[in-house]
Design an enzyme around this catalytic site. Structure first.
Site, PDB file in Angstrom:
ATOM      1  N   ASP A 168      46.857 -38.055   3.704  1.00 28.53           N
ATOM      2  CA  ASP A 168      47.198 -37.034   4.701  1.00 28.53           C
ATOM      3  C   ASP A 168      45.922 -36.553   5.394  1.00 28.53           C
ATOM      4  O   ASP A 168      45.379 -35.496   5.072  1.00 28.53           O
ATOM      5  CB  ASP A 168      47.921 -35.874   4.006  1.00 28.53           C
ATOM      6  CG  ASP A 168      48.461 -34.844   4.982  1.00 28.53           C
ATOM      7  OD1 ASP A 168      48.469 -35.125   6.194  1.00 28.53           O
ATOM      8  OD2 ASP A 168      48.880 -33.770   4.512  1.00 28.53           O
ATOM      9  N   HIS A 206      49.882 -34.617   8.558  1.00 30.75           N
ATOM     10  CA  HIS A 206      51.259 -34.120   8.585  1.00 30.75           C
ATOM     11  C   HIS A 206      51.458 -32.982   9.590  1.00 30.75           C
ATOM     12  O   HIS A 206      52.593 -32.564   9.842  1.00 30.75           O
ATOM     13  CB  HIS A 206      51.698 -33.679   7.181  1.00 30.75           C
ATOM     14  CG  HIS A 206      51.257 -32.295   6.802  1.00 30.75           C
ATOM     15  ND1 HIS A 206      50.170 -32.048   5.996  1.00 30.75           N
ATOM     16  CD2 HIS A 206      51.765 -31.069   7.110  1.00 30.75           C
ATOM     17  CE1 HIS A 206      50.030 -30.744   5.820  1.00 30.75           C
ATOM     18  NE2 HIS A 206      50.999 -30.125   6.488  1.00 30.75           N
ATOM     19  N   SER A 223       1.007   3.670   2.050  1.00 35.57           N
ATOM     20  CA  SER A 223       1.554   4.051   3.353  1.00 35.57           C
ATOM     21  C   SER A 223       2.873   3.347   3.636  1.00 35.57           C
ATOM     22  O   SER A 223       3.699   3.856   4.399  1.00 35.57           O
ATOM     23  CB  SER A 223       0.546   3.736   4.466  1.00 35.57           C
ATOM     24  OG  SER A 223       0.147   2.381   4.410  1.00 35.57           O
ATOM     25  N   SER A 248      47.573 -25.461   6.359  1.00 36.23           N
ATOM     26  CA  SER A 248      47.526 -26.926   6.311  1.00 36.23           C
ATOM     27  C   SER A 248      46.436 -27.472   7.236  1.00 36.23           C
ATOM     28  O   SER A 248      46.245 -27.006   8.355  1.00 36.23           O
ATOM     29  CB  SER A 248      48.873 -27.502   6.738  1.00 36.23           C
ATOM     30  OG  SER A 248      49.858 -27.266   5.764  1.00 36.23           O
ATOM     31  N   SER A 254       0.829  -1.202   0.000  1.00 34.64           N
ATOM     32  CA  SER A 254       0.000   0.000   0.000  1.00 34.64           C
ATOM     33  C   SER A 254       0.865   1.254   0.000  1.00 34.64           C
ATOM     34  O   SER A 254       2.065   1.203   0.281  1.00 34.64           O
ATOM     35  CB  SER A 254      -0.920  -0.004   1.225  1.00 34.64           C
ATOM     36  OG  SER A 254      -0.159  -0.009   2.422  1.00 34.64           O
ATOM     37  N   THR A 286      -5.396  -0.660   1.126  1.00 31.50           N
ATOM     38  CA  THR A 286      -4.929  -1.778   1.959  1.00 31.50           C
ATOM     39  C   THR A 286      -6.049  -2.796   2.087  1.00 31.50           C
ATOM     40  O   THR A 286      -6.909  -2.692   2.963  1.00 31.50           O
ATOM     41  CB  THR A 286      -4.489  -1.294   3.359  1.00 31.50           C
ATOM     42  OG1 THR A 286      -3.563  -0.223   3.219  1.00 31.50           O
ATOM     43  CG2 THR A 286      -3.842  -2.428   4.138  1.00 31.50           C
TER      44      THR A 286
END
Length: 746
Positions: free
Chosen positions: A556, A508, A264, A681, A262, A337
């Protein structure tokens, strides 16, 4: 003819006078709008229709009205009383059933504290004291003194209210009325039901200037909504019973978002409401179910942006695209609205769904979010449509079918009709369905904070953008910092949170004879000690020296098991791992037929895959680094570049060093990838899939180190620089064996 001319003259003069009287004054007097102790803003200067909006310092409010409008007659609305900033009051709090309140005061201002005591034989439920807050609400929950003699517990008296009814047996009623000047949220009447719970929602009485903070909304709306949406086990009981929506895995759910367009509200605020709705849909799409969506924009007319019956309504990101495309201007100059008209569209869609799929219609949960800044001014009473929606869903008053409908109403701004939004919203025991937000921005902030709700914390691969007051960890909450202290010297690695007990990292990072007391892990600013260290059983750094590989990084991979479980929070969350049930939900790969290969095809979908890792070049400042994973024929360039480096030239078959267990990033084609450095790592290599983060690798080793410690050197990255990462898709057997908390695909 002359006589007639003179007879017409009075009529002409009268008509000119009438026109003069009816003609509008061009502007209102700006000297009459000042507010004592505060400031004001004008929407259109002193012109007709312009609005003056008042603001006051925290703990004060504009009296008697939050705004004025320049009227057609050149006068400001509500001009009889001058505007001034007054101290915020909290509703009267001078008595409780079966107890005492002190100190007793006629008025309570911000910072005032009241204390409670229960009479002998009565137990206190709630805090011993409450504080009047800057938004006009008392801190904490309502205090109740109860002797447990009733079938239902004492429902209490909210501040600023009067209660009628003192018997709490089954079928007994209590009624509430707010003091003059206060509006009620919640239920005016409650009934003690056969399940020994009160019907409806606990009432609260508010001044017009009382607003819910974004934090309150996130706690009261988002957490309960998300927690319920995540509910996936029909066998869970006890604390799962009172969930808001109780959606089960593979269940049915409709989400309706209704946006006020709306005049507003205005275009700027409407667009912010759209953004808030996008945030809501994105967050809902992170959960382990797939609801249907409908979005309706309404002004004088209701315009469906997407309907339940649309093919795209089950695809969250297609729904968002449709919402983005919708323009505020679609309503033209029809800017009334008509709230009832919007709810009528919901009813029509439900009716069609009932016709098309009657078998599942009554099994479907329905959530309606109505976002509005004012009261209806056309179309009739919106609660009439609420009653029709309840009827088609077969919801009778206080029946178990109440679980199938939740209507949340977000009232925006100071001029909302509290009665209207309260009448539309659902009313359920222990839950809040109506919120009054000061601005649209506050609502967006609340929706953005929903990711911190308790129900989402265990979900994998979630993160959020940090606010100004938050640590950056909330952006990378699954990153772990690992410190190994040996003989007073510290080495650092990264890792990832995969569960409450385990950190995934690189083998590692640790010596083969590493002692557990040397290992410290930091997650979300909290330090954890190691209970155990599990290296991959096939990790052997010296295992390929006969093939001229000086140090092998094959397999690893390691898991640090923690002595103390991680408490998940906004800055401590698990990341998603491939081939787990959590990642299946993130990828929307559902059903018993889903295989690990389906995950791999979805996540690593091409020969060049966008990925990222997280670096810490400055202490406590995590930074995303975007890289490309090279696969298939593109991976051959990684092998070729590695072979050209001096320390690898003597290796007969470069695949002994770069086995199929590694993912490759780096190089300068098709883009220059940032290098990994010392300290990176063990950290995760991540593929972002929509709003979820899925770890596909663990940073292992690189061919060239052009970093200075953890910092990447300025200047060009060496053309032959390549980084290799342990491919988690190749490590699943070991992960299934060790990471017992995770549910892997069969």
């Amino acid at each position: 003819m002359g006589d007639n001319r003179y007879k017409m003259l009075p009529l002409i003069l009268l008509s000119q006078m009438a026109l003069s009287i009816a003609a509008p004054t061009n502007q209102c007097d700006l000297s009459k709008i000042a507010i004592a102790g505060g400031e004001y803003n004008l929407t259109d200067g002193a012109n007709i229709g312009s609005k003056v909006v008042y603001t006051c310092p925290e703990g004060q409010y504009p009296h008697p009205f939050p705004s004025r409008e320049c009227l057609f007659n050149g006068q400001w609305s509500n001009a009889k009383e001058k505007s001034q900033c007054r101290r915020v009051q909290c509703p009267r709090l001078d008595r409780i059933d079966n107890g005492e309140v002190y100190p007793r005061k006629e008025k309570h201002f911000v910072g005032d504290v009241v204390n409670f005591e229960c009479w002998g034989g009565f137990e206190m439920f709630g805090p011993e004291s409450r504080t009047c807050q800057a938004n006009g609400k008392w801190s904490e929950i309502n205090v109740k003194c109860d002797d447990k003699e009733g079938d239902c517990p004492n429902p209490g008296i909210p501040p600023g209210a009067t209660k009628t009814g003192t018997s709490y047996k089954i079928e007994n009623k209590v009624k509430y009325e707010c003091d003059k000047g206060l509006q009620m949220f919640g239920s005016k009447e409650r009934v003690c039901m056969e399940n020994k719970r009160w019907s409806g929602a606990e009432p609260s009485c508010r001044y017009w200037y009382t607003f819910d903070s974004p934090k309150e909304v996130a706690e009261n709306f988002a957490s309960s909504l998300y927690e319920t949406a995540e509910s996936s086990n029909l066998n869970k009981t006890d604390d799962w019973i009172q969930r808001t929506i109780d959606v089960t895995t593979g269940g049915f759910m409709n989400n309706f978002l209704i946006l006020d367009a709306s005049s507003s509200l205005g275009e700027e605020n409407f667009n912010i409401a759209k953004e808030a709705s996008e945030v809501f849909i994105e967050k809902m799409s992170s959960f382990d179910f797939s609801p249907r969506y409908s979005i309706i924009s309404f002004a004088t007319e209701a315009k469906p942006i997407i309907e339940l019956s649309d093919d795209d309504s089950i695809e969250a990101y297609k729904v968002i695209d449709r919402l983005k495309e919708f323009e505020y201007s679609a309503h033209g100059d029809k800017q009334g609205t008509n709230t009832r008209g919007a709810l009528a569209k919901v009813y029509a869609m439900l009716s069609l769904q009932n016709v098309r799929d009657p078998e599942n219609f009554l099994k479907t949960k329905n959530v309606i979010l109505l976002i509005t800044d004012g009261k209806h001014n056309m179309g009739g009473d919106p609660t009439v449509e609420v009653k029709r929606i309840r009827e088609i869903l077969d919801i009778k008053k206080d029946s178990e079918r109440e679980d199938y409908l939740d209507i949340y109403v977000f009232g925006l701004g100071e001029e909302v009709s509290h009665n209207e939004i309260n009448d539309i919203a659902s009313k359920k025991n222990g839950q809040k369905h109506v919120f009054n937000m000061k601005t649209v921005e506050d609502m967006k902030t609340a929706f953005d904070e929903m990711i911190d709700s308790a129900g989402t914390l265990h979900m994998c691969g979630l993160a959020k953008e940090p606010s100004e007051n938050e640590k950056v960890d909330v952006k990378y909450p699954w990153i772990a910092k690992i410190t190994i202290t040996r003989a007073g010297v510290q080495e650092t690695c990264k890792g990832s949170v995969i569960s409450k007990d385990f950190i995934l990292t690189a083998a590692h990072c640790f010596n083969l004879d590493e002692e557990l007391h040397t290992i410290s892990v930091e997650v979300g600013g909290r330090e954890y000690k190691a209970k155990n260290l599990h290296r991959h059983n096939k990790y052997n750094p010296a295992g390929k020296q006969d093939k001229k590989v000086e140090k092998s990084f094959d397999y690893d991979l390691a898991l640090v098991e923690l002595k103390t479980k991680i408490t998940f929070s906004s800055n401590s969350r698990p990341i998603c791992l491939p081939c787990t049930s959590g990642t299946s939900w993130a990828l929307r790969k559902l059903g018993n037929s889903v295989r690990c290969s389906d995950h791999e095809k979805e996540i690593l979908s091409s020969e060049v895959v966008k990925a990222m890792f997280v670096a810490e070049e400055k202490k406590n400042q995590l930074e995303r680094k975007d890289v490309l994973i090279k696969r298939g024929s593109k991976r051959q360039a990684c092998l070729d570049d590695t072979k050209k480096i001096d320390k690898f030239k003597n290796i007969t078959d470069i695949r002994d060093a770069v086995t199929d267990n590694f993912l490759c990033t780096g190089g300068i084609e098709p883009q220059v990838d940032p290098q990994t450095c010392k300290g990176d790592s063990g950290g995760p290599v991540i593929v972002q899939y929509k709003q979820r983060y899925i770890q596909v690798g663990v940073i292992s080793w690189g061919t060239i180190n052009s970093c200075t410690g953890p910092k990447r050197n300025k200047g060009p990255v060496p053309a032959l620089s390549r980084d290799f990462h342990t491919d988690l898709f190749h490590m699943l057997d070991w992960l299934k064996e060790k990471a017992y908390e995770l549910e892997f695909l069969k």
